[in-house]
Design a protein around this motif. Structure first.
Motif, PDB file in Angstrom:
ATOM      1  N   UNK A  83     108.939  66.924  72.398  1.00 56.36           N
ATOM      2  CA  UNK A  83     109.033  68.120  72.881  1.00 56.36           C
ATOM      3  C   UNK A  83     108.413  68.103  74.217  1.00 56.36           C
ATOM      4  N   UNK A  84     107.334  67.889  74.743  1.00 52.15           N
ATOM      5  CA  UNK A  84     106.901  67.486  76.260  1.00 52.15           C
ATOM      6  C   UNK A  84     108.519  66.554  76.825  1.00 52.15           C
ATOM      7  N   UNK A  85     108.660  65.277  76.032  1.00 49.62           N
ATOM      8  CA  UNK A  85     110.259  65.078  76.759  1.00 49.62           C
ATOM      9  C   UNK A  85     111.227  65.427  77.514  1.00 49.62           C
ATOM     10  N   UNK A  86     111.987  66.226  75.491  1.00 49.02           N
ATOM     11  CA  UNK A  86     112.371  67.229  76.313  1.00 49.02           C
ATOM     12  C   UNK A  86     112.817  68.597  77.154  1.00 49.02           C
ATOM     13  N   UNK A  87     111.366  68.756  77.387  1.00 48.03           N
ATOM     14  CA  UNK A  87     111.705  70.188  78.582  1.00 48.03           C
ATOM     15  C   UNK A  87     111.103  69.548  80.038  1.00 48.03           C
ATOM     16  N   UNK A  88     110.405  67.936  80.179  1.00 43.72           N
ATOM     17  CA  UNK A  88     110.813  67.720  81.356  1.00 43.72           C
ATOM     18  C   UNK A  88     111.466  67.332  81.780  1.00 43.72           C
ATOM     19  N   UNK A  89     112.641  65.979  81.563  1.00 48.33           N
ATOM     20  CA  UNK A  89     113.555  65.518  81.724  1.00 48.33           C
ATOM     21  C   UNK A  89     114.801  66.523  82.374  1.00 48.33           C
ATOM     22  N   UNK A  90     115.110  67.277  82.383  1.00 49.86           N
ATOM     23  CA  UNK A  90     115.869  68.193  83.023  1.00 49.86           C
ATOM     24  C   UNK A  90     115.251  68.057  84.254  1.00 49.86           C
ATOM     25  N   UNK A  91     114.063  68.937  84.565  1.00 51.27           N
ATOM     26  CA  UNK A  91     113.498  68.127  86.124  1.00 51.27           C
ATOM     27  C   UNK A  91     113.350  67.510  86.238  1.00 51.27           C
ATOM     28  N   UNK A  92     113.327  66.262  85.440  1.00 51.24           N
ATOM     29  CA  UNK A  92     113.003  64.733  85.805  1.00 51.24           C
ATOM     30  C   UNK A  92     114.780  64.514  86.314  1.00 51.24           C
ATOM     31  N   UNK A  93     115.458  64.308  85.615  1.00 48.40           N
ATOM     32  CA  UNK A  93     117.381  63.940  85.856  1.00 48.40           C
ATOM     33  C   UNK A  93     117.346  64.686  87.617  1.00 48.40           C
ATOM     34  N   UNK A  94     116.596  65.965  87.636  1.00 49.10           N
ATOM     35  CA  UNK A  94     117.394  66.732  89.284  1.00 49.10           C
ATOM     36  C   UNK A  94     116.786  66.381  90.240  1.00 49.10           C
ATOM     37  N   UNK A  95     115.065  65.283  89.424  1.00 51.47           N
ATOM     38  CA  UNK A  95     114.741  65.072  90.541  1.00 51.47           C
ATOM     39  C   UNK A  95     115.319  63.752  91.180  1.00 51.47           C
ATOM     40  N   UNK A  96     116.412  62.807  90.448  1.00 49.34           N
ATOM     41  CA  UNK A  96     116.444  61.439  90.960  1.00 49.34           C
ATOM     42  C   UNK A  96     116.089  60.552  90.046  1.00 49.34           C
ATOM     43  N   UNK A  97     115.231  61.437  88.550  1.00 46.18           N
ATOM     44  CA  UNK A  97     115.352  60.049  88.256  1.00 46.18           C
ATOM     45  C   UNK A  97     116.066  59.815  86.751  1.00 46.18           C
ATOM     46  N   UNK A  98     115.544  57.931  86.068  1.00 48.37           N
ATOM     47  CA  UNK A  98     116.898  57.516  85.104  1.00 48.37           C
ATOM     48  C   UNK A  98     115.838  57.849  83.924  1.00 48.37           C
ATOM     49  N   UNK A  99     116.095  59.024  83.419  1.00 49.81           N
ATOM     50  CA  UNK A  99     115.609  59.723  82.262  1.00 49.81           C
ATOM     51  C   UNK A  99     115.144  58.159  81.159  1.00 49.81           C
ATOM     52  N   UNK A 100     116.936  57.210  80.968  1.00 49.49           N
ATOM     53  CA  UNK A 100     116.544  56.160  79.611  1.00 49.49           C
ATOM     54  C   UNK A 100     115.383  55.473  80.406  1.00 49.49           C
ATOM     55  N   UNK A 101     115.117  55.265  81.481  1.00 53.47           N
ATOM     56  CA  UNK A 101     113.675  54.047  81.683  1.00 53.47           C
ATOM     57  C   UNK A 101     112.521  54.930  81.236  1.00 53.47           C
ATOM     58  N   UNK A 117     104.969  60.403  83.665  1.00 55.24           N
ATOM     59  CA  UNK A 117     106.866  60.697  84.769  1.00 55.24           C
ATOM     60  C   UNK A 117     106.583  62.437  85.173  1.00 55.24           C
ATOM     61  N   UNK A 118     105.454  62.839  84.428  1.00 56.37           N
ATOM     62  CA  UNK A 118     105.001  64.284  85.336  1.00 56.37           C
ATOM     63  C   UNK A 118     104.491  64.603  86.613  1.00 56.37           C
ATOM     64  N   UNK A 119     103.875  63.458  86.498  1.00 61.56           N
ATOM     65  CA  UNK A 119     103.914  62.777  87.834  1.00 61.56           C
ATOM     66  C   UNK A 119     104.838  62.480  89.323  1.00 61.56           C
ATOM     67  N   UNK A 120     105.776  61.756  89.181  1.00 57.30           N
ATOM     68  CA  UNK A 120     106.903  60.881  89.498  1.00 57.30           C
ATOM     69  C   UNK A 120     107.740  62.442  89.088  1.00 57.30           C
ATOM     70  N   UNK A 121     107.817  63.577  88.649  1.00 58.98           N
ATOM     71  CA  UNK A 121     108.565  64.228  88.643  1.00 58.98           C
ATOM     72  C   UNK A 121     108.765  65.376  89.708  1.00 58.98           C
ATOM     73  N   UNK A 122     107.044  65.452  90.228  1.00 62.02           N
ATOM     74  CA  UNK A 122     106.417  66.576  90.948  1.00 62.02           C
ATOM     75  C   UNK A 122     106.322  65.587  92.269  1.00 62.02           C
ATOM     76  N   UNK A 123     106.431  64.698  92.108  1.00 59.23           N
ATOM     77  CA  UNK A 123     106.405  64.049  93.567  1.00 59.23           C
ATOM     78  C   UNK A 123     108.075  64.389  94.300  1.00 59.23           C
ATOM     79  N   UNK A 124     108.270  63.665  93.206  1.00 56.75           N
ATOM     80  CA  UNK A 124     109.923  63.754  94.301  1.00 56.75           C
ATOM     81  C   UNK A 124     110.518  65.235  93.883  1.00 56.75           C
ATOM     82  N   UNK A 125     109.947  66.413  93.078  1.00 64.64           N
ATOM     83  CA  UNK A 125     110.328  67.515  93.702  1.00 64.64           C
ATOM     84  C   UNK A 125     109.415  68.103  95.161  1.00 64.64           C
ATOM     85  N   UNK A 126     107.933  67.836  95.056  1.00 65.53           N
ATOM     86  CA  UNK A 126     107.733  68.467  96.436  1.00 65.53           C
ATOM     87  C   UNK A 126     108.418  67.782  97.016  1.00 65.53           C
TER      88      UNK A 126
END
Length: 130
Positions: A83-101, A117-126
């Motif tokens: 569930x957490x991955x499902x919710x986070x992966x769209x944000x991660x992709x939008x931030x430019x991350x490869x969700x496959x990795x 993954x959350x740390x990297x996503x938030x870092x890229x978003x900010x």
């Protein structure tokens, strides 16, 4: 009370307090917000490493399959991580991350990979917002 029970209760208390504090925060957590999930991953990684050194990977199966509670906790962990991955992966992709990795990181490390993954996503978003 054994040390393992004290550690488990302390972990629960820290998580509960953190969740309650977040629900009371009306404003966005200021930068560097990515450090929070990164810092959480560090002691958990150390605890996981200690368990691997002392018990090995084969020590996990008896804990999971040894009782109905072990099985319930295992499936709860799998559902929560999914569930957490499902919710986070769209944000991660939008931030430019490869969700496959990152899906491989989450599959093989569980919460550790998820927090990183959350740390990297938030870092890229900010970084892109600032």
């Amino acid at each position: 009370m054994p040390h393992s029970e004290l550690i488990a209760l302390a972990g629960f208390a820290v998580a509960a307090v953190a969740m309650l504090l977040v629900t009371q925060t009306k404003e966005r957590i200021s930068a560097p917000a990515w450090l929070i999930p990164a810092i959480v991953a560090v002691p958990f990684s150390a605890l996981t490493g200690l368990a691997l050194v002392q018990e090995g990977l084969s020590g996990l199966l008896p804990v999971i399959a040894g009782s109905p509670w072990g099985l319930q906790v295992w499936f709860d962990r799998l559902m929560s991580a999914t569930a957490a991955f499902f919710l986070l992966q769209n944000r991660a992709r939008a931030a430019g991350m490869k969700s496959e990795v990152w899906v491989l990181a989450v599959i093989f490390t569980g919460s550790i990979g998820l927090f990183l993954m959350l740390a990297r996503t938030v870092h890229l978003e900010r970084k892109s917002a600032g």
